[in-house]
Design an enzyme around this catalytic site. Structure first.
Site, PDB file in Angstrom:
ATOM      1  N   GLU A 238       0.831  -1.209   0.000  1.00  0.00           N
ATOM      2  CA  GLU A 238       0.000   0.000   0.000  1.00  0.00           C
ATOM      3  C   GLU A 238       0.865   1.259   0.000  1.00  0.00           C
ATOM      4  OE1 GLU A 238      -2.154   1.794  -1.221  1.00  0.00           O
ATOM      5  OE2 GLU A 238      -3.855   0.705  -0.390  1.00  0.00           O
ATOM      6  N   ASP A 314      -7.000   0.090  -3.674  1.00  0.00           N
ATOM      7  CA  ASP A 314      -8.059   1.094  -3.813  1.00  0.00           C
ATOM      8  C   ASP A 314      -8.779   0.969  -5.151  1.00  0.00           C
ATOM      9  OD1 ASP A 314      -6.104   1.909  -5.513  1.00  0.00           O
ATOM     10  OD2 ASP A 314      -5.795   3.886  -4.618  1.00  0.00           O
TER      11      ASP A 314
HETATM   12  O1  AHR Z   1       0.665   0.468  -3.218  1.00  0.00           O
HETATM   13  C1  AHR Z   1       0.402   0.757  -4.522  1.00  0.00           C
HETATM   14  C2  AHR Z   1      -1.019   1.179  -4.720  1.00  0.00           C
HETATM   15  O2  AHR Z   1      -1.251   2.409  -4.102  1.00  0.00           O
HETATM   16  C3  AHR Z   1      -2.098   0.341  -4.131  1.00  0.00           C
HETATM   17  O3  AHR Z   1      -2.348  -0.858  -4.806  1.00  0.00           O
HETATM   18  C4  AHR Z   1      -3.265   1.252  -4.211  1.00  0.00           C
HETATM   19  O4  AHR Z   1      -4.233   0.982  -3.245  1.00  0.00           O
HETATM   20  C5  AHR Z   1      -2.651   2.627  -4.027  1.00  0.00           C
HETATM   21  O5  AHR Z   1      -3.030   3.466  -5.063  1.00  0.00           O
END
Ligand code: AHR
Length: 515
Positions: A238, A314
């Protein structure tokens, strides 16, 4: 001879002879050889290692020796009916039932069932913080391969496709340890965010550093990179794709491009690892194993326990990839357990399934017809200046146009298991890409020309016809975009890499010639 001595000798003989690491690992674990059924699956191995699967997903095979339930579900376009596809037998490979059920129509993969018994099925992902939804479902025929000699299908993720489960059971939360692997197509990837499989937020939002722990595969440079130009296996934790301890670049994470790739990520309290290998043969290499990244928010972790496939936490859905099988475990698997799982994956013998069709017979003249809704009257054609476009062609079009839309199928100039296309309007000139735009040109005898003019047919990405993969840019395909011919990736730096309609624009019917 005492039973214990016999067992010791058997262990030594097996290890010395290189007999499958699965069996050897079982013996080292103190299990009798007879208890290792030939049909044991990865999840039997993880269970024997004390780190049982809590999710097991595959459209190609059962992941437990005794599993005989549904692997996945397809829905057909003609009448909206659904059908569960199971293995041929307990512990076996996916049955061919999809082919009959989807004959003369198209099908989408609606569910990838969890084989662990915990109900952690993957279904169409909803909208998230980064992108609307629901996401697209994968065309059921877009990733045909062979497993154990049987024709099976993977989950083809074009940008926009995504699966998720926010209400899981048994998946790690907080800082709890877990492991995961995925078998992927190492030639199908993208640079956007994020083709992932693993642990994510339960509310489809980016809730902060450390709220995810998933296998990432692709050549994104947004957060982390490894050696070379990618693609890389990284961990999506994340707000960061991590290739090692440092934010950004870590030299020990190499580019990997095996056609069938085993990608492993595991994480526990202040430790995690990235491992990968060729799913067809050989072991796993460890690209990182150590403490949590040098950045705040990742130690301890804050895992939430949802499961994602093809998207970021996300619901970022700008990347692509193909998934054949994968699991998530409870507990941090040992390297030895993962090595045994890799041996089990090797034994599957994943193979490409060459697309053969009478409409692509070497020597025959064909037309290549667009399948995107805008353009079904259009065929791929050569313009008089040698550029390539699509335009409406039919039986009463001027003869010059009908010939311009004719292509003679040739054995691939750079790879005879693939194809080249010689222009009917300009014999001796071949369809090639240059600067990722399509032209026709006579061969200049160079290896580059041969490669630029060679394309490997696959089942159409949209579920219709064929898609033609560049032999030297395996992540790019013949595409029409704004009525012009290109070599395009599913997302990328050129305007014609636009992810919208990419699957349709790269799917062509190989049909009768117009002249
Ligand atoms: O960590 C990379 C990305 O960052 C994740 O998959 C996403 O949730 C956020 O935009």
């Amino acid at each position: 001879m005492a039973a214990r001595t016999r067992l010791r000798r058997a262990r030594r003989a097996l290890l010395a002879s290189g007999t499958t690491a699965v069996l050897a690992a079982a013996l080292l674990a103190g299990t009798e050889a007879t208890s290792q059924a030939a049909t044991q699956g990865p999840c039997d191995i993880y269970a024997a290692g004390g780190t049982p699967c809590v999710a097991a997903h595959s459209t190609t095979r059962a992941l437990y020796g005794a599993y005989n339930g549904a692997l996945y579900q397809v829905r057909r376009a003609s009448d909206g009916a659904t059908r569960d596809i199971g293995p041929l037998s307990a512990g076996g490979y996916a049955a061919a039932a999809q082919d009959t059920f989807c004959a003369a129509t198209t099908c989408l993969i609606t569910v990838v069932y969890d084989q662990s018994g915990r109900g952690n099925n993957l279904t169409q992902a909803p909208a998230g913080g980064a992108a609307g939804g629901p996401d697209d479902l994968a065309p059921a025929t877009a990733a045909p391969v062979k497993a154990g000699g049987h024709p099976v299908y993977g989950v083809y993720v074009a940008a926009g496709t995504g699966y998720r489960n926010n209400h899981t059971s048994g998946i790690a939360t907080g800082d709890q340890p877990e492991g995961m692997y995925a078998v992927l197509d190492g030639t199908h990837f993208g640079g956007g965010c994020c083709f992932d499989y693993g642990n994510a937020e339960t509310n489809n939002l980016d809730t902060g550093n450390g709220h995810m722990e998933a296998v990432y595969f692709g050549d994104s440079r947004i957060w982390g990179t490894g050696a070379g130009n990618g693609p890389w296996v990284m961990a999506d934790l994340e707000n960061g794709l991590f290739s090692g301890a440092d934010v950004g670049y870590n030299a020990n994470d190499p580019s990997v491009g095996h056609r069938f790739l085993t990608a492993v990520v595991k994480g526990g309290p202040n430790q995690w690892a990235i491992r990968a290998g060729n799913a067809r043969s050989g072991g796993l290499s460890t690209f990182y194993s150590g403490a949590r990244p040098n950045a705040s928010g990742y130690n301890p972790m804050h895992k939430e326990g949802a499961i994602i496939l093809g998207i970021g936490g996300d619901n970022s859905k700008s990347s692509s990839g193909t998934f054949y099988e994968g699991v998530m475990t409870s507990g941090y698997p040992s390297d030895a357990t993962e090595n045994a799982v890799q041996a089990n994956i090797n034994a599957v013998g994943y193979q490409t399934a060459p697309v053969t069709s009478s409409s692509l017979t070497v020597g025959s003249r064909i037309s290549l017809r667009a399948t995107t809704a805008c353009c079904t009257a259009d065929s791929l054609r050569r313009n008089t200046d040698g550029t390539v476009a699509i335009s409406p062609i039919n039986a009463v079009s001027p003869a010059a146009d009908r010939t311009a839309a004719g292509w003679t199928v040739r054995a691939g100039l750079a790879d005879s298991s693939c194809l080249s296309f010689e222009s009917a309007a300009a014999p001796g000139q071949y369809l090639r890409h240059s600067g990722f735009q399509l032209h026709t040109a006579a061969s200049d005898g160079t290896a580059l020309f041969m490669q630029d003019a060679t394309f490997c047919p696959q089942a159409g990405h949209s579920g219709q016809g064929f898609s033609f993969q560049s032999v030297n840019y395996p992540n790019k395909y013949l595409r029409h975009y704004a009525y012009t011919g290109y070599l395009a990736g599913d997302g990328g730096s050129n305007t014609w890499d636009n992810a919208t309609s990419w699957s349709e624009d790269t799917s062509w019917l190989a049909a009768q010639p117009w002249s």
